[in-house]
Design a protein around this motif. Structure first.
Motif, PDB file in Angstrom:
ATOM      1  N   ILE A 226      33.892  -4.418 -19.958  1.00 13.60           N
ATOM      2  CA  ILE A 226      33.453  -4.881 -21.555  1.00 13.60           C
ATOM      3  C   ILE A 226      34.218  -6.269 -21.162  1.00 13.60           C
ATOM      4  CG2 ILE A 226      33.269  -5.344 -24.013  1.00 13.60           C
ATOM      5  CD1 ILE A 226      34.088  -2.532 -24.332  1.00 13.60           C
ATOM      6  N   GLU A 227      33.090  -7.373 -21.504  1.00 11.29           N
ATOM      7  CA  GLU A 227      33.713  -8.372 -20.517  1.00 11.29           C
ATOM      8  C   GLU A 227      33.385  -8.939 -21.865  1.00 11.29           C
ATOM      9  OE1 GLU A 227      30.165 -10.959 -18.966  1.00 11.29           O
ATOM     10  OE2 GLU A 227      28.558  -8.757 -18.626  1.00 11.29           O
ATOM     11  N   HIS A 228      34.504  -9.900 -21.910  1.00  8.13           N
ATOM     12  CA  HIS A 228      34.840 -11.240 -23.311  1.00  8.13           C
ATOM     13  C   HIS A 228      35.572 -12.166 -22.737  1.00  8.13           C
ATOM     14  CE1 HIS A 228      39.670 -10.635 -22.747  1.00  8.13           C
ATOM     15  NE2 HIS A 228      39.040  -9.735 -22.137  1.00  8.13           N
ATOM     16  N   LEU A 229      35.842 -13.134 -23.594  1.00  4.31           N
ATOM     17  CA  LEU A 229      36.119 -14.479 -23.629  1.00  4.31           C
ATOM     18  C   LEU A 229      37.382 -15.001 -24.007  1.00  4.31           C
ATOM     19  CD1 LEU A 229      35.939 -17.730 -21.667  1.00  4.31           C
ATOM     20  CD2 LEU A 229      34.246 -18.034 -23.327  1.00  4.31           C
ATOM     21  N   GLU A 230      38.592 -14.745 -23.746  1.00  8.70           N
ATOM     22  CA  GLU A 230      39.877 -14.920 -24.986  1.00  8.70           C
ATOM     23  C   GLU A 230      39.816 -16.490 -25.355  1.00  8.70           C
ATOM     24  OE1 GLU A 230      43.904 -13.920 -23.471  1.00  8.70           O
ATOM     25  OE2 GLU A 230      42.734 -12.874 -22.001  1.00  8.70           O
ATOM     26  N   VAL A 231      39.607 -17.122 -26.712  1.00  8.19           N
ATOM     27  CA  VAL A 231      40.004 -18.463 -27.576  1.00  8.19           C
ATOM     28  C   VAL A 231      41.354 -18.317 -27.813  1.00  8.19           C
ATOM     29  CG1 VAL A 231      38.954 -19.717 -29.146  1.00  8.19           C
ATOM     30  CG2 VAL A 231      37.758 -17.647 -28.441  1.00  8.19           C
ATOM     31  N   SER A 232      42.015 -17.259 -27.880  1.00  7.04           N
ATOM     32  CA  SER A 232      43.116 -17.660 -28.274  1.00  7.04           C
ATOM     33  C   SER A 232      44.037 -16.767 -28.291  1.00  7.04           C
ATOM     34  CB  SER A 232      43.128 -18.280 -29.688  1.00  7.04           C
ATOM     35  OG  SER A 232      42.758 -16.847 -30.206  1.00  7.04           O
ATOM     36  N   ASP A 233      45.589 -16.596 -27.633  1.00  8.79           N
ATOM     37  CA  ASP A 233      45.691 -15.237 -28.740  1.00  8.79           C
ATOM     38  C   ASP A 233      44.746 -14.361 -29.552  1.00  8.79           C
ATOM     39  OD1 ASP A 233      47.690 -16.437 -26.414  1.00  8.79           O
ATOM     40  OD2 ASP A 233      49.247 -16.668 -27.679  1.00  8.79           O
ATOM     41  N   GLU A 234      44.975 -14.683 -30.297  1.00 11.34           N
ATOM     42  CA  GLU A 234      43.985 -13.726 -31.542  1.00 11.34           C
ATOM     43  C   GLU A 234      43.085 -13.636 -31.848  1.00 11.34           C
ATOM     44  OE1 GLU A 234      46.471 -16.879 -32.233  1.00 11.34           O
ATOM     45  OE2 GLU A 234      48.417 -15.807 -32.084  1.00 11.34           O
TER      46      GLU A 234
ATOM     47  N   THR B 132      39.016 -13.534 -28.946  1.00 10.54           N
ATOM     48  CA  THR B 132      38.308 -13.321 -27.939  1.00 10.54           C
ATOM     49  C   THR B 132      36.680 -13.026 -29.003  1.00 10.54           C
ATOM     50  OG1 THR B 132      37.869 -12.716 -25.990  1.00 10.54           O
ATOM     51  CG2 THR B 132      38.501 -10.852 -27.993  1.00 10.54           C
ATOM     52  N   ILE B 133      36.062 -13.533 -27.773  1.00 13.11           N
ATOM     53  CA  ILE B 133      34.286 -13.130 -28.204  1.00 13.11           C
ATOM     54  C   ILE B 133      33.585 -12.235 -27.200  1.00 13.11           C
ATOM     55  CG2 ILE B 133      32.025 -14.229 -27.696  1.00 13.11           C
ATOM     56  CD1 ILE B 133      33.928 -15.703 -29.744  1.00 13.11           C
ATOM     57  N   VAL B 134      33.389 -11.214 -27.597  1.00 11.06           N
ATOM     58  CA  VAL B 134      33.066  -9.826 -26.778  1.00 11.06           C
ATOM     59  C   VAL B 134      31.542  -9.822 -26.218  1.00 11.06           C
ATOM     60  CG1 VAL B 134      33.267  -7.613 -26.628  1.00 11.06           C
ATOM     61  CG2 VAL B 134      34.515  -8.920 -27.545  1.00 11.06           C
ATOM     62  N   ILE B 135      31.339  -9.422 -25.281  1.00  9.06           N
ATOM     63  CA  ILE B 135      29.617  -9.328 -25.109  1.00  9.06           C
ATOM     64  C   ILE B 135      29.821  -8.114 -24.858  1.00  9.06           C
ATOM     65  CG2 ILE B 135      28.013  -9.909 -23.389  1.00  9.06           C
ATOM     66  CD1 ILE B 135      28.980 -12.679 -22.835  1.00  9.06           C
TER      67      ILE B 135
ATOM     68  N   LEU C 102      35.599 -11.316 -31.920  1.00  7.29           N
ATOM     69  CA  LEU C 102      37.232 -10.385 -32.621  1.00  7.29           C
ATOM     70  C   LEU C 102      38.178 -10.835 -32.524  1.00  7.29           C
ATOM     71  CD1 LEU C 102      37.343  -7.141 -31.094  1.00  7.29           C
ATOM     72  CD2 LEU C 102      39.107  -9.230 -31.229  1.00  7.29           C
ATOM     73  N   GLU C 103      38.547 -10.901 -34.300  1.00  2.41           N
ATOM     74  CA  GLU C 103      39.796 -11.784 -34.080  1.00  2.41           C
ATOM     75  C   GLU C 103      40.964 -10.092 -34.897  1.00  2.41           C
ATOM     76  OE1 GLU C 103      39.670 -15.271 -37.253  1.00  2.41           O
ATOM     77  OE2 GLU C 103      37.528 -15.182 -36.855  1.00  2.41           O
ATOM     78  N   VAL C 104      42.419 -11.073 -34.636  1.00  4.69           N
ATOM     79  CA  VAL C 104      43.070  -9.647 -34.347  1.00  4.69           C
ATOM     80  C   VAL C 104      44.282 -10.487 -35.474  1.00  4.69           C
ATOM     81  CG1 VAL C 104      45.502  -9.430 -33.901  1.00  4.69           C
ATOM     82  CG2 VAL C 104      44.011  -9.547 -32.223  1.00  4.69           C
ATOM     83  N   ASP C 105      44.319  -9.805 -36.882  1.00  2.22           N
ATOM     84  CA  ASP C 105      44.989 -10.196 -38.215  1.00  2.22           C
ATOM     85  C   ASP C 105      46.203  -9.446 -38.165  1.00  2.22           C
ATOM     86  OD1 ASP C 105      42.181 -10.623 -38.569  1.00  2.22           O
ATOM     87  OD2 ASP C 105      41.777  -8.162 -39.111  1.00  2.22           O
ATOM     88  N   ASP C 106      47.002  -8.303 -37.236  1.00  2.87           N
ATOM     89  CA  ASP C 106      48.122  -9.149 -37.497  1.00  2.87           C
ATOM     90  C   ASP C 106      48.290  -8.746 -35.169  1.00  2.87           C
ATOM     91  OD1 ASP C 106      47.363  -6.553 -36.181  1.00  2.87           O
ATOM     92  OD2 ASP C 106      48.625  -4.859 -37.491  1.00  2.87           O
ATOM     93  N   GLY C 107      49.201  -9.409 -34.724  1.00  2.00           N
ATOM     94  CA  GLY C 107      49.875  -9.627 -33.436  1.00  2.00           C
ATOM     95  C   GLY C 107      49.492 -10.141 -32.817  1.00  2.00           C
TER      96      GLY C 107
END
Length: 103
Positions: A28-36, A38-41, A49-54
């Motif tokens: 699955i294609e994605h581009l990390e924006v930060s540790d928490e 990523t943009i997913v195609i 997609l944002e992580v709410d923990d960790g």
């Protein structure tokens, strides 16, 4: 681009998930924006997609927001954000073999 707005959808995995590894394994294609974040195609759709923990490498709780849907992808029948986000979640959890729930 689509002018429609969707509400974010939150998902909880039953175990910690390394999303970076899951994206890689699933192709699955994605581009990390930060540790928490990523943009997913996926399937003519762009997700935030944002992580709410960790972090992306270790999380159980994420929020997925639809950024855009290709005009080639018909969403007129059911533009519900859950309909758009669940296929990518299903593929990720099948790859890492965990269960999930929508919150």
């Amino acid at each position: 681009m689509n002018d429609e707005e969707w509400s974010p959808v939150q998902y909880r995995f039953t175990q910690l998930v390394d999303l970076l590894a899951a994206f890689e394994q699933a192709g699955i294609e994605h581009l990390e924006v930060s540790d928490e974040r990523t943009i997913v195609i996926y399937s003519h759709t762009i997700f935030d997609l944002e992580v709410d923990d960790g972090s992306l490498a270790e999380t159980q709780l994420i929020t997925v927001d639809v950024f855009d849907v290709s005009s080639k992808h018909a969403t007129t029948d059911d533009p519900d954000p859950v309909t758009l986000t669940e296929p990518v979640i299903d593929e990720l959890v099948a790859t890492v073999r965990v269960d999930w729930e929508r919150r």
